[in-house]
Design a protein around this motif. Structure first.
Motif, PDB file in Angstrom:
ATOM      1  N   SER A 186      86.922 -13.324  -2.874  1.00  0.00           N
ATOM      2  CA  SER A 186      87.245 -14.229  -1.760  1.00  0.00           C
ATOM      3  C   SER A 186      86.991 -15.689  -2.139  1.00  0.00           C
ATOM      4  CB  SER A 186      86.427 -13.877  -0.521  1.00  0.00           C
ATOM      5  OG  SER A 186      86.918 -12.692   0.077  1.00  0.00           O
TER       6      SER A 186
ATOM      7  N   ARG B 249      97.448  -6.405  -2.505  1.00  0.00           N
ATOM      8  CA  ARG B 249      96.152  -6.293  -3.198  1.00  0.00           C
ATOM      9  C   ARG B 249      95.181  -5.664  -2.209  1.00  0.00           C
ATOM     10  NH1 ARG B 249      92.881 -12.091  -3.086  1.00  0.00           N
ATOM     11  NH2 ARG B 249      92.705 -12.091  -0.819  1.00  0.00           N
TER      12      ARG B 249
ATOM     13  N   PHE C 216     101.414 -14.679   2.066  1.00  0.00           N
ATOM     14  CA  PHE C 216     101.223 -14.520   3.514  1.00  0.00           C
ATOM     15  C   PHE C 216     102.549 -14.721   4.269  1.00  0.00           C
ATOM     16  CE2 PHE C 216      96.766 -15.981   2.433  1.00  0.00           C
ATOM     17  CZ  PHE C 216      96.186 -14.748   2.633  1.00  0.00           C
TER      18      PHE C 216
ATOM     19  N   LEU D 159      98.889 -16.187  -3.763  1.00  0.00           N
ATOM     20  CA  LEU D 159      98.233 -15.563  -2.600  1.00  0.00           C
ATOM     21  C   LEU D 159      98.714 -16.211  -1.302  1.00  0.00           C
ATOM     22  CD1 LEU D 159      95.850 -13.877  -1.268  1.00  0.00           C
ATOM     23  CD2 LEU D 159      94.426 -15.884  -1.710  1.00  0.00           C
ATOM     24  N   PHE D 160      98.735 -17.543  -1.261  1.00  0.00           N
ATOM     25  CA  PHE D 160      99.130 -18.237  -0.026  1.00  0.00           C
ATOM     26  C   PHE D 160     100.639 -18.121   0.222  1.00  0.00           C
ATOM     27  CE2 PHE D 160      94.849 -19.904  -0.511  1.00  0.00           C
ATOM     28  CZ  PHE D 160      94.396 -19.835   0.801  1.00  0.00           C
TER      29      PHE D 160
ATOM     30  N   LEU E 235      86.661 -10.164   4.229  1.00  0.00           N
ATOM     31  CA  LEU E 235      86.403 -11.210   5.226  1.00  0.00           C
ATOM     32  C   LEU E 235      87.645 -11.515   6.030  1.00  0.00           C
ATOM     33  CD1 LEU E 235      84.520 -12.467   2.479  1.00  0.00           C
ATOM     34  CD2 LEU E 235      83.586 -13.310   4.622  1.00  0.00           C
ATOM     35  N   LEU E 236      88.688 -11.909   5.312  1.00  0.00           N
ATOM     36  CA  LEU E 236      89.900 -12.416   5.954  1.00  0.00           C
ATOM     37  C   LEU E 236      90.663 -11.325   6.692  1.00  0.00           C
ATOM     38  CD1 LEU E 236      91.922 -14.864   6.027  1.00  0.00           C
ATOM     39  CD2 LEU E 236      93.099 -13.710   4.151  1.00  0.00           C
TER      40      LEU E 236
ATOM     41  N   SER F 294      89.711 -16.789  -4.363  1.00  0.00           N
ATOM     42  CA  SER F 294      91.004 -16.781  -3.675  1.00  0.00           C
ATOM     43  C   SER F 294      91.180 -17.992  -2.771  1.00  0.00           C
ATOM     44  CB  SER F 294      91.123 -15.529  -2.795  1.00  0.00           C
ATOM     45  OG  SER F 294      91.066 -14.357  -3.569  1.00  0.00           O
ATOM     46  N   ALA F 295      90.149 -18.269  -1.993  1.00  0.00           N
ATOM     47  CA  ALA F 295      90.293 -19.239  -0.904  1.00  0.00           C
ATOM     48  C   ALA F 295      89.597 -20.557  -1.195  1.00  0.00           C
ATOM     49  CB  ALA F 295      89.746 -18.644   0.393  1.00  0.00           C
TER      50      ALA F 295
ATOM     51  N   SER G  49      91.089  -8.316   1.746  1.00  0.00           N
ATOM     52  CA  SER G  49      89.827  -9.059   1.718  1.00  0.00           C
ATOM     53  C   SER G  49      88.887  -8.508   2.779  1.00  0.00           C
ATOM     54  CB  SER G  49      90.114 -10.544   1.993  1.00  0.00           C
ATOM     55  OG  SER G  49      88.919 -11.199   2.385  1.00  0.00           O
TER      56      SER G  49
ATOM     57  N   PHE H 133      98.969 -19.155   9.828  1.00  0.00           N
ATOM     58  CA  PHE H 133      98.798 -17.755   9.453  1.00  0.00           C
ATOM     59  C   PHE H 133      98.997 -16.866  10.665  1.00  0.00           C
ATOM     60  CE2 PHE H 133      94.495 -19.661   9.293  1.00  0.00           C
ATOM     61  CZ  PHE H 133      93.922 -19.042  10.378  1.00  0.00           C
TER      62      PHE H 133
ATOM     63  N   VAL I 117      96.309 -25.971   5.446  1.00  0.00           N
ATOM     64  CA  VAL I 117      96.705 -24.605   5.826  1.00  0.00           C
ATOM     65  C   VAL I 117      97.536 -24.737   7.101  1.00  0.00           C
ATOM     66  CG1 VAL I 117      95.938 -22.325   6.571  1.00  0.00           C
ATOM     67  CG2 VAL I 117      94.664 -23.541   4.788  1.00  0.00           C
TER      68      VAL I 117
HETATM   69  O1  Z7Z Z   1      90.373 -13.513  -0.221  1.00  0.00           O
HETATM   70  C1  Z7Z Z   1      89.916 -13.977   0.829  1.00  0.00           C
HETATM   71  O2  Z7Z Z   1      88.890 -13.551   1.367  1.00  0.00           O
HETATM   72  C2  Z7Z Z   1      90.644 -15.075   1.501  1.00  0.00           C
HETATM   73  C3  Z7Z Z   1      90.047 -15.724   2.556  1.00  0.00           C
HETATM   74  C4  Z7Z Z   1      90.735 -16.695   3.256  1.00  0.00           C
HETATM   75  C5  Z7Z Z   1      91.907 -15.437   1.114  1.00  0.00           C
HETATM   76  C6  Z7Z Z   1      92.601 -16.410   1.812  1.00  0.00           C
HETATM   77  C7  Z7Z Z   1      92.020 -17.030   2.901  1.00  0.00           C
HETATM   78  C8  Z7Z Z   1      92.772 -17.966   3.725  1.00  0.00           C
HETATM   79  C9  Z7Z Z   1      93.940 -17.532   4.322  1.00  0.00           C
HETATM   80  C10 Z7Z Z   1      92.311 -19.238   3.959  1.00  0.00           C
HETATM   81  C11 Z7Z Z   1      94.663 -18.344   5.146  1.00  0.00           C
HETATM   82  C12 Z7Z Z   1      93.029 -20.075   4.781  1.00  0.00           C
HETATM   83  C13 Z7Z Z   1      94.202 -19.636   5.380  1.00  0.00           C
END
Ligand code: Z7Z
Length: 401
Positions: free
Chosen positions: A236, A84, A177, A173-174, A89-90, A239-240, A87, A290, A287
């Motif tokens: 975001s 996708r 990873f 999504l998780f 941020l991430l 998602s998170a 993000s 990662f 979590v």
């Molecule tokens: O979509 C996002 O911005 C996003 C942000 C943080 C998606 C997932 C996460 C995230 C990833 C949170 C790994 C905790 C651990």
């Protein structure tokens, strides 16, 4: 003693940390990982694993050497197309990361959340009253899932229709990873529909007037971020913001259901609700892992990590490292859990952590007022996910005050 810097001397392991066996109970794997050395080469995926607190912490705060921009999953965006759009941020590093982060920090900051406190506390009381009346129920489904789904989508300002997509989207999504195993395969069947729904919720005209979503769009109007960035920042949140808090709440409920003396203490000192949540996040680490990517050849504890390689950080292991924590396997409200890496550390540290803590405080406060004893009342079942440590089912029984 001479310390070799030769990569050949690196300890190696062919264990698959994403196998169902490790996902079911990762504790023994984590002990071995920490004991073998600061860095272990996982041959199966050609990645470099870290499980000790000191090294995980150091990597998390060193964004220059350990980048996020090549993705925080196994997939390396230098060589592979992300599933996708990344993000903002991430999956971004400074300076691109900073404006979206600043906008979201403010919207989700402690000051802004004060407005939600009263409503969320009464929502928690209503939910708890309805559920505990039954005496026996599934705490994963009826509390840990139900409470975030009751308050968070409203706070973002998305419509009611389709909210059942939030948890499956986050679950995929998780999983994504991790490696492309059966868990990802299973999610791939629905991902197009789920993504289309999530993306549609990020449009300005879909979002309610005063929620987090609208505030992100208002930041675009002010020029703090661009109008192109706004929908991705809303994404975001969706998602998170849901699965993570669900599994964090399940972790603290499980912790109390298996530690009656700690529940007793919370009932006597309910102001410990926040400490309890952070201690559960340390203890269970919803979590678990990662990745980062090496931006250059890096030396860690005498081991060489080559430029461009993926580094897998075991947050769950760092949070139970006896080199850092006294009696790490104990869930104990007397401990100061601050410094745990369950929310990450450094400039990517969870921007939603105040939201998560407020949800937890509201739910635990309501429960502590109403429930004298809570105990496991049937087989608790894990939910396997490549990133999250989760519960599928937590049957409990309660004795009311
Ligand atoms: O979509 C996002 O911005 C996003 C942000 C943080 C998606 C997932 C996460 C995230 C990833 C949170 C790994 C905790 C651990």
């Amino acid at each position: 003693m001479a310390v070799s810097t030769l990569a050949q001397d690196l300890p190696t392991s062919d264990v698959d940390p994403f196998s169902h066996e490790v996902l079911e109970n990762p504790i023994a794997f984590q002990v071995a990982l920490r004991d073998v050395g600061p860095v272990v080469h996982l041959t199966r995926y050609d990645v470099y694993a870290m499980g000790r607190y000191e090294d995980v912490h150091a990597a998390l705060i060193n964004w220059q050497a350990f980048q996020s921009g090549a993705g925080v999953g196994l997939s390396n965006f230098r060589y592979e197309e992300p599933w996708r759009p990344p993000s903002l941020l991430l999956e971004a590093d400074p300076p691109r990361h900073d404006a979206p982060r600043a906008v979201l920090s403010k919207i989700l900051g402690p000051r802004a959340l004060r407005k939600l406190r009263t409503a969320w506390f009464s929502d928690a009381e209503e939910l708890v009253e309805d559920v505990v009346r039954e005496r026996q129920f599934d705490a994963a489904e009826r509390l840990a899932m139900a409470f975030p789904l009751r308050v968070f989508p409203d706070a973002v300002g998305i419509p009611r229709e389709g909210r059942e997509n939030l948890l499956p989207y986050g679950d995929h999504l998780f999983n994504a990873f991790g490696p492309p195993n059966d868990l990802v395969e299973k999610g791939n069947r629905r991902v197009a529909d789920l993504s289309a729904w999530v993306n549609a919720q990020c449009a300005r005209d879909v979002l309610a007037d005063h929620g987090f979503g609208a505030q992100i769009w208002a930041a675009a109007d002010r020029g703090d971020i661009t109008p192109e960035q706004a929908p991705l920042v809303v994404r975001s949140l969706l998602s998170a913001g849901v699965d993570t808090t669900v599994h964090g709440l399940a972790a603290v409920l499980y912790a109390f259901a298996t530690h009656p003396e700690q529940w007793q203490r919370l009932r006597e000192e309910p102001y410990l609700a926040r400490v309890a949540f952070d201690e559960a996040v340390r203890w269970e680490s919803p979590v678990q892992t990662f990745f980062r990517t090496a931006t250059t050849d890096i030396e860690v504890g005498g081991a060489a990590i080559p430029d461009g390689k993926k580094i897998l950080m075991f947050l769950g292991s760092a949070n139970r490292d006896p080199r850092k924590w006294t009696d790490p396997d104990a869930f104990d409200l007397a401990r100061d859990p601050s410094g745990h890496v369950g929310f990450g550390m450094g400039l990517h540290q969870c921007v939603g952590q105040h939201v998560a803590r407020l949800e937890a405080e509201a739910l635990l406060t309501a429960l502590a007022r109403r429930v004298k004893r809570i105990e496991i009342a049937g087989p608790a079942r894990r939910h396997h996910n490549n990133t999250l440590r989760a519960w599928e089912s937590l049957p409990v029984q309660v004795e009311l005050t």
